[in-house]
Design an enzyme around this catalytic site. Structure first.
Site, PDB file in Angstrom:
ATOM      1  CG  ASN A   1      -0.546  -0.089   2.596  1.00 11.94           C
ATOM      2  OD1 ASN A   1       0.841  -1.073   2.310  1.00 11.94           O
ATOM      3  ND2 ASN A   1      -0.953  -0.316   3.619  1.00 11.94           N
TER       4      ASN A   1
ATOM      5  CG  ASP B   1      -4.522  -5.037   8.860  1.00 13.07           C
ATOM      6  OD1 ASP B   1      -3.520  -4.905   8.603  1.00 13.07           O
ATOM      7  OD2 ASP B   1      -5.610  -4.313   9.553  1.00 13.07           O
TER       8      ASP B   1
ATOM      9  N   GLY C   1      -6.793   2.034  10.477  1.00 11.05           N
ATOM     10  CA  GLY C   1      -5.653   1.553  10.506  1.00 11.05           C
ATOM     11  C   GLY C   1      -5.291   1.723  12.178  1.00 11.05           C
TER      12      GLY C   1
END
Lengths: 308, 417
Positions: free
Chosen positions: B97, B307, B326
Site C-alpha cells: 500500500n 495488521d 488502520g
C-alpha cells in the site's frame, strides 16, 4: 439553581431525564416570552454564537438564529458553500478560526456522524449538535417530545410510532432515545429496506403494517423520505411508497381513536402525508415549529449559563 | 556480533530438551556457538542478563504496512523495521500500500534493497493488478522472481470473479500466493464499521458480516475450480471461519489470518467516535470475537497478524467518516497474545506462517544461525505513547493494560534491544 449535566448538547443519549425536564421547564418560560409583544430577553448579551452549517438547512438554521437573537446573543452564520472547507481546511481549523474571533458557542450541522463529539474534544467552546449525519438531531427530538407533552400532558406511557425512512434519519434516532428516556413506548414503521437491520437493538418495536401501527399509537411522527441521502432505490416508486406508508384523511378517520400527527418538516405533501391530514386539527406540525424556537432558546440559555 | 544470553528461559516446544529450561546461549558472529546450562566467557563478550528474559524462535508477521515510498510521513522502511525488531519480529511481510503501488519487479527490488543489511527480513507483497486497480493482472511472475511473497490489492476486494480465477490459475506454475480481501463492497457501499447494535446507535454506515462471508464463499468456490494458492487476509466475521474449515477439509490450498485487534477489541469501542478504532475489516461483536479466538485455538485460522498500519495525525484527527483506516499493532502484539493465549501459544502463533512464505523457521540449536526473539512474559504495564516506536502514533491499544513485552531480537548477526 439547576443546571444541565453536560457542557455540550451532542446527542440525547448523553442527557439524563432531569436534563430533559430542566430544558422543558426553561422552554415553558421562553415560550411565554416569544408570545409577548416584545419577544426578546437580554439574557445572553455577552455571548457570541456561531451557526456553522456544513449541510443545507432552512428551518433548523432559522429556528436557531431566531432563538439566539431572542436571547440577545450576537450571532454569526457560516455555511459550507462559502467556507474554506472546500479549499481543504480541516473541521478543527475552520472552527478554531471562528473561535479566535471570540465566539463562545458553536451550533453545528455536519454530514458526518459524531462530528460534534469530535469537535467538542478538540476545540474550546460549547457545542450544540444541529444534526450530524444519520446520528442525532437532539433539539428536534426535544421539541418533538415537548410538543407531545404540550398536547397530551405527558410523554411517559404514550405510544409513539415513527413512520418512514428510519435508516437515514437522525430525527428518528434522537426521538427514540428521548422518548425512551421519558418512558414512552416506541415503534418504528416503514418498508424493511428503510429500517436499520438491527433497529430492534434500540429497544423499539417494529411494525411494517401502517394501519396496525396507527391503531396502536397515540402519536404518529411521519418522517420525510430523504431521497438526497439514498444511493440506491429502497422502494420502486414514490407512488408505491405512499400506497403503503402514506397517511391520508380516510385512513386517519378509519382508526379506532384520534391520534396526534407530527412531522419534522419539510413535508412532501401527498407522499408521506396528504394536505388534509397535515392541515387537520389532529396535526401539531406548526406547533412543533413554534416550540422549536422555545426549546432552542432553553438549550442555548442553559448551556451558556455553564460558560459563565 | 558476539553476545552471551545469560540464564534465559527458552520457549521452544520443538526442542524438548531445552523447552521451558533456563539456559545460557553463546552467539558468535551471528551463529549459536554454545547452548548450555552455564557458560563462562571472557570479558570481550557482551553479556545480556535480565530477570524474566525469555527467548524463542524469531517471530513472523504476514501483514505489516509502512509508508515508503510515497507516505514516508506515516512510516519509513528503516524506522518500520526498527519498530518490528524492538517488538520482537525477525521477519515481516510488507503490505503493498505504498505510492506508487508495487506492481512491477523494479518496485519489489526497491523494497528488498531498502531493507538490506537490516536485522529484520522484509518480504514485500506485490500488487495483484496494475496499480491495484482491479483490472489487469500485474507481472506476477517477474515480481515473484524479484522476491515478492504474494500478490495483493491491499484491502481492495477483487470484484471481478474471473480475475481471481485467472490469477489463481496463472500463478500456479511458479507457486505464487494470491490474496483476496474478504469484502463484497456492493453489500456495504459506504460501510465503515460493523453493522450491528453499535452502528445503529451511532448512525454510522455498517458493513454486515454477510459482505465478508459471501466473498469468502465465492473465493473458495473459485479456488476449488481453478486450483492455486489462496490467502484470505484479516478475516473478522466469526461465521466466515466455518467456510474456511470446510475448504480445508476438502484439501484446498487455502490459508487465512486474523488481525490481533479483532481478537482484543469489539465494536463497543466505537461509542466515542475515536478514529483510532477505525480499521478495515471493522471491529465486530463479542460473538465474532469469541468465534475468532476459538478458531485461532483450533488452528482453523492459520496465523495472526498485527495488521500494523501507521497513519499520521493528519489522516486520523478527522471526523470518523473522513479518517483513514488502520492502527499500529506491532508494539503491543506480544502483550495482547500473551494475555489472550498464554506464553507458549503466543509464541506458537508468532512463529507460525513462515513456511507459507518460504521463510526458514530456524531452530535454536548449536551451529545454527541465531534468529531469536527476546521478551519478558511477566511484566504488566499500561501501553502509553512512550511504548510506541513508530513514527505515527495511531494505536488503538493506548491505555490498554497488557502483560508481556517484547524486548528485541537477535537476527542477521545483529542484536536489537
Amino acid at each position: 439553581m439547576s443546571e444541565l449535566s453536560v457542557k455540550h448538547l451532542l446527542g440525547i443519549k448523553y442527557l439524563n431525564e432531569k436534563d430533559i425536564q430542566l430544558i422543558f421547564e426553561t422552554a415553558d418560560h421562553f415560550k411565554e416570552v416569544i408570545n409577548r409583544a416584545i419577544k426578546k430577553v437580554p439574557s445572553l448579551r455577552d455571548i457570541t454564537i456561531a451557526n456553522i452549517f456544513f449541510e443545507n438547512s432552512t428551518r433548523t438554521r432559522l429556528s436557531f438564529e431566531l432563538a439566539e437573537k431572542r436571547l440577545s446573543a450576537d450571532v454569526i452564520n457560516f455555511s459550507a458553500a462559502q467556507s474554506s472547507v472546500k479549499k481543504g481546511e480541516t473541521l478543527i481549523d475552520t472552527v478554531n478560526n471562528i473561535l479566535s474571533m471570540k465566539v463562545d458557542m458553536v451550533v453545528m450541522r455536519h454530514p458526518n456522524p459524531g462530528a460534534g463529539i469530535f469537535l467538542a474534544k478538540h476545540v474550546n467552546a460549547s457545542i450544540v449538535n444541529a444534526g450530524d449525519g444519520a446520528h442525532e438531531h437532539p433539539t428536534q427530538a426535544l421539541l418533538d417530545s415537548y410538543s407531545i407533552r404540550e398536547k397530551l400532558g405527558d410523554v411517559a406511557g404514550k405510544n409513539v410510532v415513527i413512520v418512514g425512512d428510519i435508516l437515514h434519519s437522525r430525527v428518528a434516532l434522537s426521538n427514540i432515545f428521548a422518548l425512551q428516556l421519558q418512558g414512552a413506548n416506541v415503534k418504528v414503521c416503514g418498508p424493511r429496506t428503510l429500517l436499520p437491520k438491527h433497529v430492534e437493538s434500540l429497544g423499539v418495536g417494529v411494525e411494517t403494517d401502517l394501519v396496525k401501527a396507527l391503531n396502536w399509537c397515540d402519536v404518529a411522527n411521519m418522517l420525510r423520505i430523504q431521497n438526497e441521502r439514498m444511493d440506491i432505490s429502497y422502494f420502486p416508486t414514490t407512488r408505491e411508497y405512499t400506497q403503503q406508508f402514506g397517511i391520508n384523511k380516510n385512513l386517519l378517520e378509519s382508526l379506532e381513536k384520534e391520534i396526534v400527527i407530527m412531522h419534522p418538516g419539510p413535508i412532501n405533501r401527498g407522499v408521506e402525508i396528504t394536505s388534509d391530514v397535515a392541515d387537520s386539527g389532529q396535526s401539531i406540525i406548526l406547533d412543533q415549529v413554534e416550540n422549536g424556537v422555545a426549546i432552542r432558546m432553553a438549550v442555548i440559555y442553559l448551556l451558556a449559563s455553564k460558560i459563565k | 556480533m558476539n553476545v552471551l544470553l545469560k540464564s534465559v528461559k527458552l520457549i521452544d516446544p520443538a526442542n524438548k530438551a531445552n523447552h521451558l529450561k533456563k539456559r545460557d546461549i553463546l552467539i558468535k558472529n551471528g551463529r549459536i556457538e554454545r547452548l548450555a546450562a552455564r557458560i563462562e566467557t571472557g570479558s570481550n563478550i557482551r553479556v545480556i542478563q535480565q530477570k524474566g528474559l525469555c527467548v524463542s524462535r524469531g517471530w513472523f508477521d504476514s501483514g505489516v504496512s509502512f509508508g515508503e515510498p510515497g507516505f514516508e510521513e506515516r512510516e519509513t522502511i528503516a524506522n518500520g523495521l526498527a519498530t518490528a525488531a524492538r517488538s520482537g519480529f525477525t521477519t515481516i511481510v510488507l503490505n503493498p500500500n505504498t505510492h506508487p503501488k508495487p506492481d512491477s519487479s523494479g518496485a519489489i527490488i526497491f523494497l528488498k534493497k531498502s531493507a538490506e543489511g537490516n536485522a529484520v527480513d522484509l518480504i514485500p507483497l506485490g500488487s495483484l493488478t496494475v496499480k491495484s486497480s482491479g483490472v489487469d493482472l500485474a507481472e506476477l511472475y517477474d515480481m515473484h522472481n524479484a522476491g515478492a511473497g504474494g500478490f495483493y490489492d491491499f484491502k481492495s476486494p477483487i470484484e471481478n470473479s474471473n480475475l481471481l480465477k485467472i490469477a489463481l490459475q496463472y500463478s500456479q506454475n511458479f507457486g505464487g500466493l494470491v490474496y483476496s480481501f474478504p469484502l463484497d463492497r456492493k453489500l456495504a457501499p459506504k460501510g465503515i464499521v460493523h453493522e450491528g447494535a453499535s452502528s445503529t446507535r451511532l448512525g454510522l454506515k455498517g458493513i454486515p458480516n454477510l459482505a465478508e462471508n459471501l466473498q469468502i464463499k465465492r473465493d473458495l468456490d473459485i479456488l476449488e475450480y481453478s486450483g492455486g494458492k489462496l490467502h484470505i487476509p484479516t478475516i473478522s466475521s466469526g461465521a466466515a471461519v466455518k467456510h474456511i474449515e470446510e475448504a480445508k477439509k476438502k484439501g484446498l490450498n487455502i490459508s487465512c489470518s486474523v488481525a490481533i485487534h479483532n481478537l482484543w477489541f469489539t465494536d463497543e469501542e466505537l461509542e466515542a467516535f475515536d478514529s483510532n478504532y477505525k480499521v478495515l475489516p471493522p471491529l465486530r461483536t463479542r460473538e465474532d470475537q469469541k468465534m475468532l479466538i476459538k478458531a485461532v485455538k483450533d488452528g482453523v485460522i492459520d496465523f495472526v497478524t498485527t495488521d500494523h498500519t501507521p497513519m499520521d495525525i493528519e489522516e486520523k484527527r478527522l471526523e470518523f467518516d473522513n479518517a483513514g483506516y488502520g492502527s499500529l499493532g506491532l508494539e503491543n502484539a506480544f502483550g495482547v497474545l500473551n494475555q489472550l493465549f498464554g506464553t507458549e501459544m503466543a509464541v506458537d502463533l508468532l512463529t507460525k506462517g513462515k513456511e507459507r512464505y518460504g521463510v526458514a523457521n530456524l531452530p535454536i540449536e548449536v551451529s545454527e544461525e541465531a534468529c531469536l526473539s527476546l521478551f519478558d512474559p511477566d511484566v504488566s504495564y499500561q501501553l502509553n505513547k512512550d511504548d510506541l516506536y513508530s513514527t505515527s502514533k495511531n494505536s488503538m491499544y493506548l491505555g490498554e493494560e497488557l502483560k508481556g513485552k517484547a524486548i528485541g531480537i537477535i537476527a542477521n548477526n545483529q542484536l536489537i534491544i
